[in-house]
Scaffold this active site. Structure first.
Site, PDB file in Angstrom:
ATOM      1  N   LYS A 130      46.619  55.042  41.448  1.00  0.00           N
ATOM      2  CA  LYS A 130      47.593  54.943  40.491  1.00  0.00           C
ATOM      3  C   LYS A 130      49.006  54.933  41.072  1.00  0.00           C
ATOM      4  CE  LYS A 130      47.999  54.323  36.162  1.00  0.00           C
ATOM      5  NZ  LYS A 130      47.314  53.747  35.360  1.00  0.00           N
ATOM      6  N   ASP A 170      51.118  49.501  33.861  1.00  0.00           N
ATOM      7  CA  ASP A 170      50.913  50.606  32.866  1.00  0.00           C
ATOM      8  C   ASP A 170      52.171  50.814  31.932  1.00  0.00           C
ATOM      9  OD1 ASP A 170      48.501  52.994  32.918  1.00  0.00           O
ATOM     10  OD2 ASP A 170      50.298  53.871  32.742  1.00  0.00           O
TER      11      ASP A 170
HETATM   12  P1  NDP Z   1      53.660  50.341  27.095  1.00  0.00           P
HETATM   13  O1  NDP Z   1      54.804  50.664  27.927  1.00  0.00           O
HETATM   14  O2  NDP Z   1      53.553  48.784  27.044  1.00  0.00           O
HETATM   15  O3  NDP Z   1      53.575  50.873  25.731  1.00  0.00           O
HETATM   16  C1  NDP Z   1      53.765  52.249  25.802  1.00  0.00           C
HETATM   17  C2  NDP Z   1      53.791  52.823  24.342  1.00  0.00           C
HETATM   18  O4  NDP Z   1      53.614  54.152  24.154  1.00  0.00           O
HETATM   19  C3  NDP Z   1      55.144  52.589  23.546  1.00  0.00           C
HETATM   20  O5  NDP Z   1      55.076  52.372  22.398  1.00  0.00           O
HETATM   21  C4  NDP Z   1      55.898  53.883  23.805  1.00  0.00           C
HETATM   22  O6  NDP Z   1      57.007  54.018  22.999  1.00  0.00           O
HETATM   23  C5  NDP Z   1      54.812  54.742  23.694  1.00  0.00           C
HETATM   24  N1  NDP Z   1      55.012  55.962  24.317  1.00  0.00           N
HETATM   25  C6  NDP Z   1      55.106  56.232  25.692  1.00  0.00           C
HETATM   26  N2  NDP Z   1      55.159  57.427  26.152  1.00  0.00           N
HETATM   27  C7  NDP Z   1      55.239  58.017  24.972  1.00  0.00           C
HETATM   28  C8  NDP Z   1      55.365  59.523  24.826  1.00  0.00           C
HETATM   29  N3  NDP Z   1      55.594  60.295  25.781  1.00  0.00           N
HETATM   30  N4  NDP Z   1      55.350  59.855  23.417  1.00  0.00           N
HETATM   31  C9  NDP Z   1      55.227  58.970  22.301  1.00  0.00           C
HETATM   32  N5  NDP Z   1      55.067  57.599  22.800  1.00  0.00           N
HETATM   33  C10 NDP Z   1      55.109  57.331  23.888  1.00  0.00           C
HETATM   34  O7  NDP Z   1      52.291  50.943  28.046  1.00  0.00           O
HETATM   35  P2  NDP Z   1      50.844  50.518  27.458  1.00  0.00           P
HETATM   36  O8  NDP Z   1      50.633  49.836  26.373  1.00  0.00           O
HETATM   37  O9  NDP Z   1      50.282  49.679  28.757  1.00  0.00           O
HETATM   38  O10 NDP Z   1      50.195  51.798  27.833  1.00  0.00           O
HETATM   39  C11 NDP Z   1      49.658  52.716  26.754  1.00  0.00           C
HETATM   40  C12 NDP Z   1      48.799  53.615  27.356  1.00  0.00           C
HETATM   41  O11 NDP Z   1      47.468  52.885  27.615  1.00  0.00           O
HETATM   42  C13 NDP Z   1      48.820  54.578  28.416  1.00  0.00           C
HETATM   43  O12 NDP Z   1      48.127  55.737  28.380  1.00  0.00           O
HETATM   44  C14 NDP Z   1      48.184  53.875  29.588  1.00  0.00           C
HETATM   45  O13 NDP Z   1      47.805  54.621  30.802  1.00  0.00           O
HETATM   46  C15 NDP Z   1      46.992  53.057  29.031  1.00  0.00           C
HETATM   47  N6  NDP Z   1      46.291  52.093  29.664  1.00  0.00           N
HETATM   48  C16 NDP Z   1      47.081  50.949  29.931  1.00  0.00           C
HETATM   49  C17 NDP Z   1      46.555  49.667  30.323  1.00  0.00           C
HETATM   50  C18 NDP Z   1      47.098  48.638  30.516  1.00  0.00           C
HETATM   51  O14 NDP Z   1      46.298  47.469  30.835  1.00  0.00           O
HETATM   52  N7  NDP Z   1      48.312  48.372  30.303  1.00  0.00           N
HETATM   53  C19 NDP Z   1      44.931  49.796  30.702  1.00  0.00           C
HETATM   54  C20 NDP Z   1      44.333  51.020  30.298  1.00  0.00           C
HETATM   55  C21 NDP Z   1      45.290  52.236  29.854  1.00  0.00           C
HETATM   56  P3  NDP Z   1      58.468  54.014  23.488  1.00  0.00           P
HETATM   57  O15 NDP Z   1      58.377  52.430  23.592  1.00  0.00           O
HETATM   58  O16 NDP Z   1      59.369  54.491  22.870  1.00  0.00           O
HETATM   59  O17 NDP Z   1      58.381  54.408  24.880  1.00  0.00           O
HETATM   60  O1  2IT Z   2      44.990  52.578  33.366  1.00  0.00           O
HETATM   61  C1  2IT Z   2      44.654  51.402  33.612  1.00  0.00           C
HETATM   62  O2  2IT Z   2      43.308  51.261  33.769  1.00  0.00           O
HETATM   63  C2  2IT Z   2      45.718  50.377  33.870  1.00  0.00           C
HETATM   64  N1  2IT Z   2      46.739  50.557  33.780  1.00  0.00           N
HETATM   65  C3  2IT Z   2      45.192  49.076  34.341  1.00  0.00           C
HETATM   66  C4  2IT Z   2      44.922  48.875  35.728  1.00  0.00           C
HETATM   67  C5  2IT Z   2      44.844  47.492  36.287  1.00  0.00           C
HETATM   68  O3  2IT Z   2      44.641  47.700  37.666  1.00  0.00           O
HETATM   69  O4  2IT Z   2      44.587  46.746  35.638  1.00  0.00           O
END
Ligand code: NDP
Ligand code: 2IT
Length: 451
Positions: A130, A170
């Site tokens: 990560k 992420d």
């Molecule tokens: P994005 O940046 O696309 O979206 C994040 C969302 O969460 C936004 O709506 C953001 O709001 C909100 N957010 C972020 N930080 C905070 C906070 N401290 N308090 C409240 N709201 C918050 O990220 P992702 O959708 O990709 O990721 C979301 C989660 O999913 C994370 O935990 C990530 O680790 C996990 N994840 C992501 C994967 C992926 O493929 N992208 C895979 C597996 C897990 P704002 O716009 O206001 O910041």
């Molecule tokens: O938390 C996660 O699994 C991710 N942000 C996706 C990682 C990846 O390599 O696609």
């Protein structure tokens, strides 16, 4: 012959905190794992003797570097970049990059640690890593984001490669940022290889990757419900976040017949009791990925309530999908969800529930699907993107969606195998995912000997 004393949770915790002071998120993720894996290790002395848990909780290496860039006003900015290469026992390091002002070593170590077992559960050959930076993309111009990404990749490129370490997105890193970083990597190395995943379709990206985490999370919930003779159909669902994961979780939950009534961002949540349908979701996707606006604008447009500075867990629902960030559900929120009749919860985000919140769900015998199982769809399709890049072919949407579904149901099966309780009824998905993810990595480490 030496006999190794059994591990106790307390002794292990003490050592962990001593070795990693000031890293509360890392302690939290490791202890959630250790609670269920320590009894398994004690019952299987080959792991105990080889000190597998102590070895697994120490990353292979951590790279920390300076990222210097120039903003639009000509001022010099300095950020800190990281890559934690956690474990490559079952494949090259693989995991996302996070750009958020809160990024620090504790957060990246918790994410890298969980990635180890998530990637193992997918059954694909991927180790774990990560990375990211304490860069805040909010309010930055396109050119500022581009210059930051290029500077970040200038250093990161020395440490990654298609058979070494393959980063992806992420929080704060989506298709725009991956494109800038891939462009810079290609330019520096003079090679076109699949060293990043989540690329755009024109240059080696995979269909379904954008949707994969959210879709996978909804599929996983459908499996959980089916296992209990029920389904998502007709259920009221509360989702947090409005980014990549939340958007496509909402799309799939809706197509499976659920009614999603909330979404959120860091400024608050919207409550739309009629449900966020396809047209409203298209508005959110444009708002968040193109216009980069705030969720409140949805409430103004569709005439529903916006709760400033609040999280959606007080809204009565059947199913909950935290899809924003770590520790967004604490014990009090968990109690409220249970009191309001929650039937099951699937973590789209990584570690969105605190340890105390998880205990509330487990004690109430509510199916609780932890992120390392429920959100593994994203990295799984990243793995499939790597395969397509290696064979220089692109698979169809149907092919990929079928594979994603199969992988999610395979993960569900592993959770049931290792997590079913003696009554043969309740599945402890935390136990199941942790032990299921552990075994393959531990056996590979044993096979390599003392390294
Ligand atoms: P994005 O940046 O696309 O979206 C994040 C969302 O969460 C936004 O709506 C953001 O709001 C909100 N957010 C972020 N930080 C905070 C906070 N401290 N308090 C409240 N709201 C918050 O990220 P992702 O959708 O990709 O990721 C979301 C989660 O999913 C994370 O935990 C990530 O680790 C996990 N994840 C992501 C994967 C992926 O493929 N992208 C895979 C597996 C897990 P704002 O716009 O206001 O910041
Ligand atoms: O938390 C996660 O699994 C991710 N942000 C996706 C990682 C990846 O390599 O696609």
């Amino acid at each position: 012959m030496n006999s190794t004393p059994e591990l106790t949770l307390e002794n292990f915790r003490e050592g962990l905190v001593k070795r990693n002071p000031g890293e509360p998120e890392f302690h939290q993720a490791v202890m959630e794992f250790a609670e269920f894996v320590i009894p398994y290790i004690n019952a299987n002395p080959k792991y105990l003797k080889a000190k597998i848990l102590e070895r697994m909780t120490e990353p292979d290496r951590t790279i920390i570097f300076r990222v210097v860039w120039e903003d639009d006003a000509g001022d010099i900015r300095v950020n800190r970049g990281y890559r934690v290469q956690f474990n490559n026992s079952i494949g090259p390091y693989k995991g996302g990059l996070r750009f958020h002002h809160s990024v620090n070593l504790s957060i990246l170590k918790f994410l890298g640690f969980e990635q180890t077992f998530k990637n193992s559960l997918t059954t694909l050959p991927m180790g774990s890593g990560k990375g990211g930076a304490d860069f805040n993309p909010k309010g930055k111009s396109e050119r500022e984001v581009m210059r930051f990404c290029q500077s970040f990749m200038t250093e990161l490129s020395k440490h990654i490669g298609q058979d070494i370490d393959i980063p992806a997105g992420d929080i704060g890193v989506g298709s725009r940022e991956i494109s800038y970083m891939f462009g810079q990597y290609k330019r520096l190395k003079n090679e076109f290889t699949g060293t990043l995943t989540g690329k755009s379709l024109e240059f080696g990206g995979s269909l379904i990757r954008k949707e994969a985490t959210g879709y996978g999370c909804a599929y996983f919930m459908e499996q959980v419900m089916n296992h209990r003779g029920d389904s998502i159909k007709g259920k009221v669902c509360v989702v947090s976040g409005s980014g990549n994961v939340a958007q496509f979780a909402v799309e799939k939950i809706t197509s499976l017949g659920g009614r999603v009534v909330t979404m959120s961002d860091s400024s608050g949540f919207i409550h739309d009791p009629e449900g966020i349908n396809e047209e409203k979701l298209a508005y959110i996707i444009d708002l968040k990925t193109v216009r980069r606006g705030r969720i409140k604008e949805y409430a103004d447009k569709y005439n529903c309530k916006f709760f400033e500075g609040e999280k959606p867990w007080s809204i009565k629902c059947d199913l909950a999908f935290p899809c924003a960030t770590q520790n967004e559900i604490d014990e009090a929120a968990a109690r409220e969800l249970v009191k309001n009749g929650l039937k099951a919860l699937a973590e789209g985000a990584n570690m969105p529930c605190t340890g105390e919140a998880i205990n509330v769900f487990l004690d109430a015998k509510i199916p609780f699907a932890p992120g390392k199982a429920a959100n593994a769809g994203g990295v799984a399709v990243s793995g499939l993107e790597m395969t397509q890049n290696s064979i220089r072919l692109s698979w169809s949407r149907e092919e990929l969606e079928g594979r994603l579904k199969d992988i999610m149901s395979g993960i569900h099966k592993q959770c049931v195998t290792y997590g079913i309780e003696e009554d043969g009824n309740y599945v402890n998905y935390v136990k199941g995912a942790n032990i299921g993810g552990f075994v393959k990595v531990a056996d590979a480490m044993l096979a390599y000997g003392v390294i």
